[in-house]
Enzyme design. Sequence first.
Site: not given
Ligand code: IPM
Ligand code: MG
Length: 380
Positions: A230, A258, A254, A198, A148
């Site tokens: 993975d 999710d 990240d 990884k 990032y």
């Molecule tokens: C998160 C989001 C952010 C990230 C984006 C919006 C930049 O996906 O906080 O998980 O990737 O950190």
């Molecule tokens: Mg995210």
Amino acid sequence: MTKETAETHQLVLLPGDGIGPEVIAATETVMRTARDCLRLEGIALSWERHQIGGAAIDAAGGPLPPETLSAAQGASGVLLGAVGGPKWDALAPQERPEAGLLAIRRALSVYANLRPATLLPGLESHSPLRAVQGLDLLLVRELTGGLYFGEPRERSGEGASRRAVDTMVYHEGEIRRVAHVAFRAARRRRGKVTSVDKRNVLECSRLWREVVEEVSQEYPDVELEHQLVDSMAMLLVLQPQAFDVVLAENMFGDILSDELGGVVGSLGVMASASIGDEGPGLYEPIHGSAPNIAGKDLANPLGAILSFAMLAEHSLDLPWVARAVEAAVKDVLSQGVRTKDIAQGTPGEKIVGTREMGERVARALAQSLHTRQALNETYF
Ligand code: IPM
Ligand code: MG
């Protein structure tokens, strides 16, 4: 009778874009209840709103205006809604709403991002995984390094020779400090850290594993295991209950967070805390700005409300307020109250909008805090 004010906490709210303003407004309803009860305990809680992301681009010409940053730096804690949306998609990377979020994380040095994945009671059948029960996992994501932020980051060439570069860089110190956060958290939980990397491919991951091993020497009471990212993605679906604290670098964390949102049934209920060594923490629901449902009173505010609970615990040192907010959320869910994203179509279910969900949690919170005060007990 109101006690003399012994403690004062000033917070900054950054509603941002998309569903951010709605979930923050619903959380404010809960915060007002907390504030009124805290006042009786001699604790003053207040907050002010500032702009970030696309809203700040429109109003102030950039995604993180200087006054937003200085207000955040002077606050006890910062609660953020979400940033981003199609309106700002054509902007250059450093001008986009997301750049404001990355910049504030970096400026506040909140290098450890705690993302709990808990299966809330009543939502079991909402998880796509049939056998999931009692899932309680904490993802610790490195937040201010890696892909990032690495340099160089560039685009060159034209036509068929277009080329792009992103760089993953990790310094030993960046790995060490977030590893300590994970091991300390494991001590307060079930005593196990799973570190994700990884290392069969990436040099950064080989350093990651080395440093995590070194840090683990200081925590002989905590079990450490390593997983490749993975296979970890698969294991989180197959046996999420096998994990306690999961430690991952920025990008892997990240993605896996999710995935965990899917495992617990909805991203809408997931909260997060970003903390550093000093200064205010930054708290956000992890769901993002969801432009498709923005402005429709459909968004689930529980992720934002539970982020406020994390703020109370980590930045205000008021764990009993955090427990009371969590209990209020569970209470409301146990009455069958649901926003659309977590509705199951079962009899007795009551579908509510963002605002009403906030009001119901606030009422449940008021009840439990007033009971506590009436009894003058500290049973939280
Ligand atoms: C998160 C989001 C952010 C990230 C984006 C919006 C930049 O996906 O906080 O998980 O990737 O950190
Ligand atoms: Mg995210």
